[in-house]
Write an enzyme that holds these catalytic residues in place. Sequence first.
Site, PDB file in Angstrom:
ATOM      1  N   GLU A 159      17.646  71.949 -37.645  1.00 43.02           N
ATOM      2  CA  GLU A 159      17.892  72.464 -36.441  1.00 43.02           C
ATOM      3  C   GLU A 159      18.194  71.383 -35.421  1.00 43.02           C
ATOM      4  OE1 GLU A 159      14.768  75.021 -34.834  1.00 43.02           O
ATOM      5  OE2 GLU A 159      15.299  76.685 -36.080  1.00 43.02           O
ATOM      6  N   GLU A 366      14.425  80.369 -42.098  1.00 43.44           N
ATOM      7  CA  GLU A 366      13.286  80.729 -41.459  1.00 43.44           C
ATOM      8  C   GLU A 366      13.690  81.947 -40.841  1.00 43.44           C
ATOM      9  OE1 GLU A 366      12.111  77.984 -38.176  1.00 43.44           O
ATOM     10  OE2 GLU A 366      12.239  76.435 -39.556  1.00 43.44           O
TER      11      GLU A 366
HETATM   12  C1  BG6 Z   1      12.099  76.864 -35.663  1.00 51.49           C
HETATM   13  C2  BG6 Z   1      11.635  75.371 -36.086  1.00 51.49           C
HETATM   14  O1  BG6 Z   1      12.776  76.506 -34.447  1.00 51.49           O
HETATM   15  O2  BG6 Z   1      11.294  77.794 -35.089  1.00 51.49           O
HETATM   16  C3  BG6 Z   1      10.168  75.630 -36.434  1.00 51.49           C
HETATM   17  O3  BG6 Z   1      12.476  75.242 -37.042  1.00 51.49           O
HETATM   18  C4  BG6 Z   1       9.398  76.488 -35.260  1.00 51.49           C
HETATM   19  O4  BG6 Z   1       9.562  74.637 -36.627  1.00 51.49           O
HETATM   20  C5  BG6 Z   1       9.975  78.055 -35.379  1.00 51.49           C
HETATM   21  O5  BG6 Z   1       8.001  76.344 -35.586  1.00 51.49           O
HETATM   22  C6  BG6 Z   1       9.357  78.734 -34.627  1.00 51.49           C
HETATM   23  O6  BG6 Z   1       9.344  78.240 -33.071  1.00 51.49           O
HETATM   24  P1  BG6 Z   1       7.876  77.968 -32.323  1.00 51.49           P
HETATM   25  O7  BG6 Z   1       8.287  77.098 -31.114  1.00 51.49           O
HETATM   26  O8  BG6 Z   1       7.609  79.117 -31.855  1.00 51.49           O
HETATM   27  O9  BG6 Z   1       6.962  77.442 -33.207  1.00 51.49           O
END
Ligand code: BG6
Length: 477
Positions: A159, A366
């Site tokens: 990202e 993800e």
């Molecule tokens: C993505 C990242 O942006 O989202 C992760 O790659 C991150 O590292 C995930 O944890 C969820 O975002 P957040 O801020 O809710 O933890």
Amino acid sequence: MTVDKGFLWGGATAAYQCEGAWDADGKVSSNWDWWLHERGLPNADVASDHYHHVLEDIALAKEGGHTAYRFSLSWPRIIKDREGTVNEAGIAFYNKIIDACAEAGIEPFVTVFHWDLPVYWEELGGWTNTQTALAFEHYARVCYEAFGDRVRSWVTINEPKWFTSRGYLVGDYPPFHQNAQEYIQAGFNIMLASALGVKVFREGGFEGSIGIVHSYTPVYGIDDTIESQIAVRYADNFNNNWVLDTAVFGEFPIDLVTELSRTYDLSCMKPEYLRIIKANTVDFLGLNYYSSTDVKAWTEGETTLRFNTSGKGGERGKIMVKGWFEQVYNPHHKFTDWGMEIYPEGLYHGLKKAFDKYHVPLYISENGIGCYEDITDEPVHDDYRISFLQDHIAAMLDAMDDGVDMRGYFVWSLFDLYSWISGMEKRYGLIGVTDDEEHRRVPKDSFAWFKRVIETGGDCIDRSQYKDDPVASPESA
Ligand code: BG6
């Protein structure tokens, strides 16, 4: 469709967010260690203590039927100083993970950089300094040489947009700056680093494939007027194109560069660096999908970049770039406690759009939902997570039916971990982690549910559910 056997199913994590052991065995401080300690903010010094639970975690992934594990390597654990000295204890730790994966029949899907920068580079300006990008080349080479005999799926950077925009523009991630000039430099340098990571991979003749992971935010206009279409283009450049076009086509979107050149100094974009970016494009894209965005033409007001970091459901973030676009909210959609829109249709449309445009294999690297949960020895009945994952996997399967070349799906996250500035209370895991010193692993209901999804190759997924909202293009809010 039933996905074929080579399709990767698994959970994802990132080094800083789960390992803990922040100063163990020769690891130096990262920018996150440094800044969060300095400001007394919730940190990941211990986090899920993956460093000491790693074998148990991989055994659980195996028990859950996972065929892959996405994790990241920690630059400050592997390289000790600016001279590039390798920390053998760091290499040994990742060998342990990779060997355990091999034994469990789990494919390691390895991200070289997921935001934890050694403090010795942060001190020199971090990603605003091109030296950091150039140093990434050595770090990436060390990783490929140490692990490339067993790892076949590599990601250069996780990202680029997210951590640079939050760190240099929004100002709520380290180094907590609000400076558009710095953001542009950091954005350029991170794309240069990614290209250098691809370059050494190709030069070294390592087996397998290499890609980049992007925080994918498909953009919808509120209508089909020309004003909205222009706003969509601005928002797409802002959210997606500067990473995806650059990684796949080797060029930054020229309309974006033209626009920026009117206000900002782009001298960091030297011809020799642009040539490296052009010559070293990726084999695949990993798309992290949490939500899409709806925009209209900017009307008035200053640039506003605000996220809900409080976890109080009622608050919405707001992204508005003066002269470009303004984010709006579709009143019919659902939102998480952190104000993220839940919109699986956006994944379906987004996958189709990305594949039509880029024609490279895609992974969902993800996807998941962050929630407040109490972890005890009793499993959490996370039907809300099952419903979220079910609808998004349905959207992915529909996109595959329509010809999109999908190669894998990773739930964020395999187990509960530190959620950047939201700390440990925003939980994403299929497996709970208790808050006490034991950090006990307690699989949630979604863990068994996901196992069944994998076993059936996605056949148990109900495809009718996620389309209950017929609004393909949002109404104005
Ligand atoms: C993505 C990242 O942006 O989202 C992760 O790659 C991150 O590292 C995930 O944890 C969820 O975002 P957040 O801020 O809710 O933890």
